[in-house]
Design an enzyme around this catalytic site. Structure first.
Site, PDB file in Angstrom:
ATOM      1  N   GLU A  16       0.847  -1.195   0.000  1.00  0.00           N
ATOM      2  CA  GLU A  16       0.000   0.000   0.000  1.00  0.00           C
ATOM      3  C   GLU A  16       0.882   1.245   0.000  1.00  0.00           C
ATOM      4  OE1 GLU A  16      -2.488   1.910   0.015  1.00  0.00           O
ATOM      5  OE2 GLU A  16      -4.379   0.833   0.329  1.00  0.00           O
ATOM      6  N   ASN A 149      -9.969   5.987   3.162  1.00  0.00           N
ATOM      7  CA  ASN A 149      -8.924   5.465   2.290  1.00  0.00           C
ATOM      8  C   ASN A 149      -8.266   6.580   1.500  1.00  0.00           C
ATOM      9  OD1 ASN A 149      -7.351   3.257   1.287  1.00  0.00           O
ATOM     10  ND2 ASN A 149      -9.152   1.950   1.465  1.00  0.00           N
ATOM     11  N   ASP A 198     -10.000   2.284  -3.612  1.00  0.00           N
ATOM     12  CA  ASP A 198      -8.969   2.215  -2.581  1.00  0.00           C
ATOM     13  C   ASP A 198      -8.063   3.439  -2.729  1.00  0.00           C
ATOM     14  OD1 ASP A 198      -6.992   1.357  -0.720  1.00  0.00           O
ATOM     15  OD2 ASP A 198      -7.449  -0.732  -1.126  1.00  0.00           O
TER      16      ASP A 198
END
Length: 294
Positions: A16, A149, A198
């Protein structure tokens, strides 16, 4: 539909938060579940890890200051990682004992750091998005999210995009980079059932790129929300995106093996890698973190 190419050999559980530190020409990213922050180089669309920094618990986001200092979103709060390797605790965002953790974060055009939260205790409607101010205080922008997010800003800095993943929504609101004043949020994109936005990033044409978890795609939208491009990724759980390289014309895409059963892992063996794809329109530079005044 264009396809992204694998750029790393390492398989991550939940890669991420990719960020390009232009001053040092290094890529930063994390594996949230392993609690590791990575530094790496980008060369001809290949990424090579050059350093690792381990944390207790999860680590979900990172950004760099102009002098190379890193700000890291650790499990419950922020941590300053100095160039000499020493660490200084920043503000704790999540109170002790709460089944939550920090999630995605990023800098606004003035260099303030924003970060959101995620529930570890089941469905939630009280996840937060907060901002660490120049005076050291913490301001709550949202407190009613399902899962905070990705964050991004328009080229002029006056529109802020933010993701509420479980509601499949990308919000937009007016934003004043100078004062930090924010307007009411409104729906910018509402994704279809089974499509979970996301991480996000904006390009120089003010188009928004969205990693869509569960679909193996990254989608590009015009400022009015029209889908204009789609990148195929051979990994269902596309988690985030960033523009990297000296010209910001390489899109870096992180992916995950988390939440994939054995059958899906066999079907998608490249899951968990980082991927790259060249783009025609460069990304917007991301502002370096501006540490609060002491």
């Amino acid at each position: 539909m264009r396809a992204a190419s694998p750029a790393t050999a390492t398989i991550h559980r939940l890669a991420e938060g990719p960020r390009w530190d232009a001053t040092r020409e290094r890529l930063l990213w994390v594996d949230i579940l392993d609690g590791v922050l990575f530094e790496g180089t980008l060369h001809e669309e290949r990424i090579t890890a050059t350093a690792e920094h381990r944390f207790e618990g999860t680590v979900s986001a990172v950004t760099a200051a102009a002098d190379g200092t890193l700000l890291v979103a650790a499990h419950h709060g922020l941590v300053v990682l100095h160039p000499d390797g020493t660490r200084t605790p920043g503000p704790r965002v999540i109170p002790a004992g709460e089944p939550r953790r920090l999630n995605d974060g990023g800098t606004d055009p003035a260099g303030r750091f924003l970060v959101g939260t995620l529930s570890l205790g089941g469905p939630s409607t009280r996840e937060a998005l907060v901002r660490w101010e120049a005076d050291g205080s913490v301001t709550t922008l949202d407190a009613d999210l399902s899962l905070s997010n990705g964050l991004a800003w328009s080229a002029d800095g006056h529109r802020m995009y933010s993701v509420d993943t479980l509601r499949r929504t990308v919000h937009v609101r007016d934003y004043d980079p100078d004062s930090g004043a924010v307007g009411p949020r409104r729906t910018h994109l509402q994704l279809a059932e089974g499509c979970y936005p996301d991480g996000i990033a904006t390009d120089a044409a003010d188009h928004l790129w969205v990693a869509v978890w569960g679909t193996g795609t990254v989608c590009r939208y015009t400022p009015d929300g029209t889908l204009t491009d789609r990148i195929a990724v051979p990994a269902p759980h596309t988690s985030s995106v960033a523009f990297a390289g000296p010209d910001l014309r390489t899109l870096v895409i992180t992916t995950a093996t988390a939440e994939l059963d054995d059958e899906r892992l066999r079907a998608h063996p490249q899951s968990g890698r980082l991927f790259t794809v060249p783009v025609d329109v460069p990304g917007l530079p991301v502002a370096p973190w501006a540490p609060p005044a002491r």
